[in-house]
Design an enzyme around this catalytic site. Structure first.
Site, PDB file in Angstrom:
ATOM      1  N   ILE A 180       7.797  11.517   5.593  1.00 17.88           N
ATOM      2  CA  ILE A 180       7.140  12.470   4.531  1.00 17.88           C
ATOM      3  C   ILE A 180       5.456  12.872   5.056  1.00 17.88           C
ATOM      4  O   ILE A 180       5.026  11.887   5.471  1.00 17.88           O
ATOM      5  CB  ILE A 180       7.127  11.865   3.275  1.00 17.88           C
ATOM      6  CG1 ILE A 180       8.593  11.342   3.006  1.00 17.88           C
ATOM      7  CG2 ILE A 180       6.324  12.517   2.143  1.00 17.88           C
ATOM      8  CD1 ILE A 180       9.418  12.613   2.315  1.00 17.88           C
ATOM      9  N   MET A 202       2.181  10.640   6.126  1.00 20.74           N
ATOM     10  CA  MET A 202       1.633   9.859   4.969  1.00 20.74           C
ATOM     11  C   MET A 202       1.634   8.301   5.850  1.00 20.74           C
ATOM     12  O   MET A 202       2.584   7.925   6.388  1.00 20.74           O
ATOM     13  CB  MET A 202       2.511   9.841   4.095  1.00 20.74           C
ATOM     14  CG  MET A 202       2.155  11.021   3.224  1.00 20.74           C
ATOM     15  SD  MET A 202       2.715  10.639   1.333  1.00 20.74           S
ATOM     16  CE  MET A 202       2.533  12.510   0.852  1.00 20.74           C
ATOM     17  N   ALA A 216       0.866  -1.109   0.057  1.00 22.98           N
ATOM     18  CA  ALA A 216       0.094   0.002  -0.084  1.00 22.98           C
ATOM     19  C   ALA A 216       0.691   1.153   0.069  1.00 22.98           C
ATOM     20  O   ALA A 216       0.907   1.959   1.012  1.00 22.98           O
ATOM     21  CB  ALA A 216      -0.939   0.046   1.171  1.00 22.98           C
ATOM     22  N   ARG A 250      -2.609   3.398   6.322  1.00 28.14           N
ATOM     23  CA  ARG A 250      -3.794   3.515   6.814  1.00 28.14           C
ATOM     24  C   ARG A 250      -4.652   4.679   6.677  1.00 28.14           C
ATOM     25  O   ARG A 250      -5.915   4.615   6.927  1.00 28.14           O
ATOM     26  CB  ARG A 250      -3.347   3.247   8.623  1.00 28.14           C
ATOM     27  CG  ARG A 250      -3.005   1.671   8.867  1.00 28.14           C
ATOM     28  CD  ARG A 250      -3.056   1.593  10.525  1.00 28.14           C
ATOM     29  NE  ARG A 250      -2.608   0.373  10.873  1.00 28.14           N
ATOM     30  CZ  ARG A 250      -1.500   0.014  10.808  1.00 28.14           C
ATOM     31  NH1 ARG A 250      -0.342   0.806  10.676  1.00 28.14           N
ATOM     32  NH2 ARG A 250      -1.056  -1.338  11.428  1.00 28.14           N
ATOM     33  N   HIS A 259       6.844   5.732   1.444  1.00 27.17           N
ATOM     34  CA  HIS A 259       7.672   4.706   1.089  1.00 27.17           C
ATOM     35  C   HIS A 259       8.693   4.963  -0.133  1.00 27.17           C
ATOM     36  O   HIS A 259       9.750   4.633  -0.156  1.00 27.17           O
ATOM     37  CB  HIS A 259       6.737   3.418   0.764  1.00 27.17           C
ATOM     38  CG  HIS A 259       5.849   2.914   1.495  1.00 27.17           C
ATOM     39  ND1 HIS A 259       4.439   3.052   1.377  1.00 27.17           N
ATOM     40  CD2 HIS A 259       6.217   2.288   2.705  1.00 27.17           C
ATOM     41  CE1 HIS A 259       4.014   2.688   2.638  1.00 27.17           C
ATOM     42  NE2 HIS A 259       5.036   1.975   3.277  1.00 27.17           N
ATOM     43  N   LYS A 280       9.349   8.004  11.061  1.00 26.93           N
ATOM     44  CA  LYS A 280       7.713   7.886  11.231  1.00 26.93           C
ATOM     45  C   LYS A 280       7.514   6.669  12.323  1.00 26.93           C
ATOM     46  O   LYS A 280       6.690   7.003  13.401  1.00 26.93           O
ATOM     47  CB  LYS A 280       6.682   7.655  10.023  1.00 26.93           C
ATOM     48  CG  LYS A 280       5.394   7.010  10.464  1.00 26.93           C
ATOM     49  CD  LYS A 280       4.439   8.034   9.970  1.00 26.93           C
ATOM     50  CE  LYS A 280       2.966   7.573  10.362  1.00 26.93           C
ATOM     51  NZ  LYS A 280       2.718   6.287  10.480  1.00 26.93           N
ATOM     52  N   GLY A 339      11.791   4.369   8.022  1.00 26.52           N
ATOM     53  CA  GLY A 339      11.407   5.517   8.228  1.00 26.52           C
ATOM     54  C   GLY A 339      11.165   6.165   9.635  1.00 26.52           C
ATOM     55  O   GLY A 339      10.762   5.091  10.526  1.00 26.52           O
TER      56      GLY A 339
HETATM   57  P1  AMP Z   1       5.127   0.022   6.289  1.00 32.76           P
HETATM   58  O1  AMP Z   1       4.738  -0.396   5.181  1.00 32.76           O
HETATM   59  O2  AMP Z   1       4.028   1.066   7.310  1.00 32.76           O
HETATM   60  O3  AMP Z   1       5.491  -1.342   7.377  1.00 32.76           O
HETATM   61  O4  AMP Z   1       6.307   1.089   6.328  1.00 32.76           O
HETATM   62  C1  AMP Z   1       7.572   0.653   5.744  1.00 32.76           C
HETATM   63  C2  AMP Z   1       8.750   1.454   5.738  1.00 32.76           C
HETATM   64  O5  AMP Z   1       8.343   2.939   5.336  1.00 32.76           O
HETATM   65  C3  AMP Z   1       8.903   1.893   7.453  1.00 32.76           C
HETATM   66  O6  AMP Z   1      10.527   1.891   7.594  1.00 32.76           O
HETATM   67  C4  AMP Z   1       8.222   2.999   7.571  1.00 32.76           C
HETATM   68  O7  AMP Z   1       8.850   3.856   8.833  1.00 32.76           O
HETATM   69  C5  AMP Z   1       8.393   3.926   6.563  1.00 32.76           C
HETATM   70  N1  AMP Z   1       7.312   4.918   6.360  1.00 32.76           N
HETATM   71  C6  AMP Z   1       5.922   4.670   6.454  1.00 32.76           C
HETATM   72  N2  AMP Z   1       5.325   5.826   6.472  1.00 32.76           N
HETATM   73  C7  AMP Z   1       6.402   6.835   6.282  1.00 32.76           C
HETATM   74  C8  AMP Z   1       6.331   8.178   6.148  1.00 32.76           C
HETATM   75  N3  AMP Z   1       5.121   8.929   6.012  1.00 32.76           N
HETATM   76  N4  AMP Z   1       7.418   8.978   5.607  1.00 32.76           N
HETATM   77  C9  AMP Z   1       8.608   8.080   5.728  1.00 32.76           C
HETATM   78  N5  AMP Z   1       8.774   6.828   5.984  1.00 32.76           N
HETATM   79  C10 AMP Z   1       7.442   6.332   5.956  1.00 32.76           C
END
Ligand code: AMP
Length: 279
Positions: A177, A185, A32, A188, A37, A150, A148
């Site tokens: 971001i 971002m 997603a 969810r 990302h 975040k 990230g």
């Molecule tokens: P996820 O798909 O939510 O597990 O996130 C995958 C990676 O993307 C993780 O290292 C998160 O911290 C990073 N990530 C998610 N949202 C953001 C964002 N808004 N800005 C930067 N990195 C992000």
């Protein structure tokens, strides 16, 4: 972009590239994909010759079954976005591929990191995160790993994991971001209605309120006021805490210690997290 589904196949491909002296960068995700990302992918591409992205919704890290069932899946769009970013490899394993029958579950010693904030409110979550990341790093042996900020606490947990297991990879932490209006971002966010998206801005407002108004001394009134911003926007708060950079909660500030404000709150059963550094 080459797409792999089998662990053994991607491992032998990557090991081959490493033998040729190519630098491997890795961005694990749950799919997603959004610009957050993609920012990780971009930074990965800058420093590595091969950029690998994985997309795997890890059941082991969901403590809430509804959150798992409703986690957005947009594979076709993800592939398009990754191709536009010139990502070299996408790994989309099945659950059986990551956790085969003979997979041995173990317990990770995370100390206080597992007892505060996300750890406290999502029992077992970081055990699941460590389990999948250890497994992914055994499949994708990379020089650089991109995470990230975040997910600030997750970054700390994974730094601890990589150090304690002596895994030979360098962690690169990437800034959060945000939408133009400040909303961080998140995959969810796709589940939010327009009205809920507007209300979700209160998370950024609460963090900014703290950043702009913090003074040395007692922090209680400041936190209470920030919580009111969230409550007025229909959020149920899991936590809103001001900590030092190691996640020790502070109720009083000396005016000098660098801080992180972290928040987790739920609207209509959709749980969002965010954080902000001060200064
Ligand atoms: P996820 O798909 O939510 O597990 O996130 C995958 C990676 O993307 C993780 O290292 C998160 O911290 C990073 N990530 C998610 N949202 C953001 C964002 N808004 N800005 C930067 N990195 C992000």
């Amino acid at each position: 972009m080459i797409i792999f589904k089998q662990a053994s196949e991607i491992t032998s491909y990557i090991d081959n590239q490493r033998l040729k002296g190519k630098k491997i960068g890795f961005v694990p995700t749950m799919g997603a994909l959004h610009l957050g990302h993609l920012s990780l992918i971009q930074q990965c591409r800058e420093k590595n010759e091969i950029t690998v992205c994985s997309s795997f919704i890890n059941p082991a890290q969901f403590n809430n079954p509804e959150d798992f069932q409703k986690y957005p899946i947009t594979l076709e769009n993800d592939i398009k976005l990754l191709e536009e970013e010139d990502c070299d490899i996408l790994f989309i394993p099945s659950v059986e591929e990551i956790y085969p029958e003979n997979f041995e579950k173990k317990h990770y010693e995370l100390g206080y990191l597992e007892q505060v904030l996300e750890g406290k409110h999502r029992p077992g979550h970081f055990q699941g995160v460590c389990m999948v990341v250890e497994r992914l790093l055994s499949i994708v042996r990379c020089d650089n790993l991109y995470l990230g900020k975040k997910d600030y606490q997750q970054c700390m947990v994974l730094s601890h994991l990589i150090q304690s297991l002596k895994i030979n990879t360098q962690i690169n932490l990437i800034d959060t971001i945000r939408e133009n209006n400040g909303l961080a971002m998140s995959s969810r966010n796709q589940r939010l209605s327009d009205d809920e998206k507007n209300k979700a801005l209160s998370i950024f407002k609460a963090l900014t309120y703290i950043k702009n108004n913090i003074k040395a001394g007692d922090l209680k009134t400041l936190i209470d006021n920030a919580e009111t911003i969230l409550i007025e926007n229909d959020f149920l708060i899991d936590y809103l805490e001001i900590t030092d950079q190691k996640l020790n909660t502070l109720l009083d500030w000396d005016g000098k210690t660098p801080l992180v404000v972290l928040v987790a709150a739920t609207i209509n059963n959709i749980r969002l997290i965010d954080n902000m550094n001060i200064p």
